[in-house]
Design an enzyme around this catalytic site. Structure first.
Site, PDB file in Angstrom:
ATOM      1  N   GLU A 231      52.907  90.166  45.494  1.00 31.25           N
ATOM      2  CA  GLU A 231      52.676  91.518  45.202  1.00 31.25           C
ATOM      3  C   GLU A 231      51.193  91.839  44.618  1.00 31.25           C
ATOM      4  O   GLU A 231      50.834  90.998  43.786  1.00 31.25           O
ATOM      5  CB  GLU A 231      53.849  92.083  44.145  1.00 31.25           C
ATOM      6  CG  GLU A 231      55.144  92.267  44.824  1.00 31.25           C
ATOM      7  CD  GLU A 231      56.269  92.641  43.919  1.00 31.25           C
ATOM      8  OE1 GLU A 231      57.371  93.022  44.412  1.00 31.25           O
ATOM      9  OE2 GLU A 231      56.280  92.399  42.823  1.00 31.25           O
TER      10      GLU A 231
ATOM     11  N   CYS B 292      45.273  94.538  40.988  1.00 27.47           N
ATOM     12  CA  CYS B 292      45.653  93.496  40.457  1.00 27.47           C
ATOM     13  C   CYS B 292      46.203  92.458  41.443  1.00 27.47           C
ATOM     14  O   CYS B 292      46.992  93.101  42.087  1.00 27.47           O
ATOM     15  CB  CYS B 292      46.666  93.849  39.497  1.00 27.47           C
ATOM     16  SG  CYS B 292      47.672  92.257  38.602  1.00 27.47           S
TER      17      CYS B 292
ATOM     18  N   CYS C 259      55.542  81.313  40.583  1.00 27.93           N
ATOM     19  CA  CYS C 259      54.809  80.309  39.570  1.00 27.93           C
ATOM     20  C   CYS C 259      55.953  79.359  38.950  1.00 27.93           C
ATOM     21  O   CYS C 259      56.818  79.883  38.459  1.00 27.93           O
ATOM     22  CB  CYS C 259      54.496  81.553  38.414  1.00 27.93           C
ATOM     23  SG  CYS C 259      53.229  80.800  37.375  1.00 27.93           S
TER      24      CYS C 259
ATOM     25  N   CYS D  98      57.089  81.222  32.039  1.00 27.75           N
ATOM     26  CA  CYS D  98      56.870  82.030  30.680  1.00 27.75           C
ATOM     27  C   CYS D  98      58.215  82.784  30.414  1.00 27.75           C
ATOM     28  O   CYS D  98      58.844  83.395  31.303  1.00 27.75           O
ATOM     29  CB  CYS D  98      55.713  82.817  30.878  1.00 27.75           C
ATOM     30  SG  CYS D  98      54.087  82.010  30.854  1.00 27.75           S
TER      31      CYS D  98
ATOM     32  N   CYS E 276      58.332  86.530  31.780  1.00 32.56           N
ATOM     33  CA  CYS E 276      57.505  86.975  32.982  1.00 32.56           C
ATOM     34  C   CYS E 276      58.783  86.838  34.208  1.00 32.56           C
ATOM     35  O   CYS E 276      59.333  85.752  34.307  1.00 32.56           O
ATOM     36  CB  CYS E 276      56.582  86.099  33.243  1.00 32.56           C
ATOM     37  SG  CYS E 276      55.863  86.236  34.649  1.00 32.56           S
TER      38      CYS E 276
ATOM     39  N   CYS F  75      52.613  94.341  33.466  1.00 36.45           N
ATOM     40  CA  CYS F  75      52.432  93.132  33.127  1.00 36.45           C
ATOM     41  C   CYS F  75      53.725  92.414  33.208  1.00 36.45           C
ATOM     42  O   CYS F  75      54.703  92.820  32.456  1.00 36.45           O
ATOM     43  CB  CYS F  75      51.757  92.901  31.851  1.00 36.45           C
ATOM     44  SG  CYS F  75      50.040  93.524  32.038  1.00 36.45           S
TER      45      CYS F  75
END
Ligand code: SF4
Length: 346
Positions: A92, A105, A112, A116, A119, A336
């Site tokens: 995205e 962005c 990933c 985290c 996230c 975020c």
């Protein structure tokens, strides 16, 4: 014969290909202009090349460009764009218009592995690195989106899905195409690459004397807290991170930005603020305190306004540069830490 990605053929390899097919070297520049200035996605679009060259190019190469699968726009104007790549993988990008700037962005990976704790992307562990061309496609698509709305793209942040410094070469190559000629010729000062703190990557950026901005997702300056929030801290703890940042600053003269999500009862105490102030003593920094956008899967909450104010005051009293950022695009999970390929088929 499997065709190669034309956008992965750089420098001498293209010149050798042209020589083999009895074509003049200047054709390499024309091909690159089509790829990186005009964003060609089909070899036949390259109209100023002779038919004989188009034939051999088409026989050997393809341009596996990303396609926009879906775009959702929030009431604040932010749009989340789902890109599909040639192998069906998704990532995205986000278009963020605001009064002062228009930001793209972009993602550097399709998932990933760093996991985290706050996230949504970290939940998608089976990703792959995006090529420089696939990162470039996101920028071009968002740039076009801005232009359709009468805006001009001013900034690019590598803060989408993935850890950019674990895809170092492709990320830097994509920056070259965004800033270079042939390319989009944007200023490197308009680009920010954000990392979770990959120490060897930061050192390499310093040695490569990059001219874009570096942001670090810090989220705590206490190892114990940061280990919980960002498991990568166990591999590259704060001492090592601090040394890498000092090295980066020495080599580039750049001020670093720290991104710091304000999480209620986790990293928003005055002890945490004091640790942050101590951590920032050895280099010039700007701190962005970011409002947390709750993600369903996690039991985390945003800090209260009062706590944020106390935290800011504590840092400002110590002459630190602090901004409080409200994430845009929450309504469509584009803020975020929220990118997770949700609703791509809706
Ligand atoms: S915050 Fe960044 S590094 Fe951490 S899991 Fe999400 S995408 Fe990966």
């Amino acid at each position: 014969m499997e065709k190669k990605d034309l956008r992965s053929i750089v420098g001498q390899e293209m010149l050798d290909f042209l020589a083999k097919h009895k074509q003049k070297p200047f054709r390499a520049k024309q091909v690159n202009q089509w790829l990186w200035e005009r964003g060609a996605t089909n070899i036949r679009q390259m109209k100023n090349l002779p038919g004989t060259l188009l034939d051999v190019l088409e026989e050997a190469f393809e341009i596996p460009a990303a396609s926009v699968q879906n775009a959702q726009t929030a009431t604040d104007g932010t749009s989340k764009v789902a890109f599909e790549f040639h192998d069906g993988q998704l990532a995205e990008g986000v278009y963020i218009p605001s009064r002062k700037r228009v930001t793209a962005c972009v993602s550097s990976q399709t998932g990933c592995n760093l996991n985290c704790a706050f996230c949504a992307t970290g939940q998608l562990t089976h990703g792959r690195n995006l090529t420089a061309g696939e990162i470039f496609d996101q920028v071009v698509a968002i740039k076009n989106m801005a232009e359709e709305q009468g805006n001009r793209l001013t900034n690019i942040v590598y803060m989408g899905m993935g850890e950019p410094l674990l895809n170092y070469d492709n990320v830097l190559q994509s920056v070259d195409y965004i800033t270079g000629k042939p390319g989009l010729e944007m200023s490197p000062s308009r680009i920010t690459v954000s990392t979770a703190g990959i120490v060897p990557g930061i050192m390499k950026l310093a040695d490569d004397k990059v001219r874009f901005h570096l942001a670090i997702s810090l989220h705590s300056a206490i190892d114990e807290t940061r280990n919980r929030l960002m498991p990568i801290n166990k591999k590259y703890p704060l001492d090592a991170l601090s040394e890498a940042i000092q090295y980066f600053h020495e080599k580039t003269g750049e001020r670093i930005t720290f991104e710091y999500l304000m999480l209620r009862g986790v990293n928003d105490s005055l002890d945490e603020a004091a640790a942050l102030a101590r951590f920032c003593k050895s280099f010039p920094v700007k701190i962005n305190l970011i409002e947390y956008n709750p993600v369903e899967a996690f039991d985390l909450k945003p800090s209260t306004q009062e706590t944020v104010n106390d935290f800011v005051q504590f840092l400002e009293k110590r002459n630190m540069i602090v901004n409080v950022r409200r994430s845009k695009g929450q309504q469509i999970d584009a803020a975020c830490g929220q990118l997770a390929n949700r609703n791509v088929n809706s």
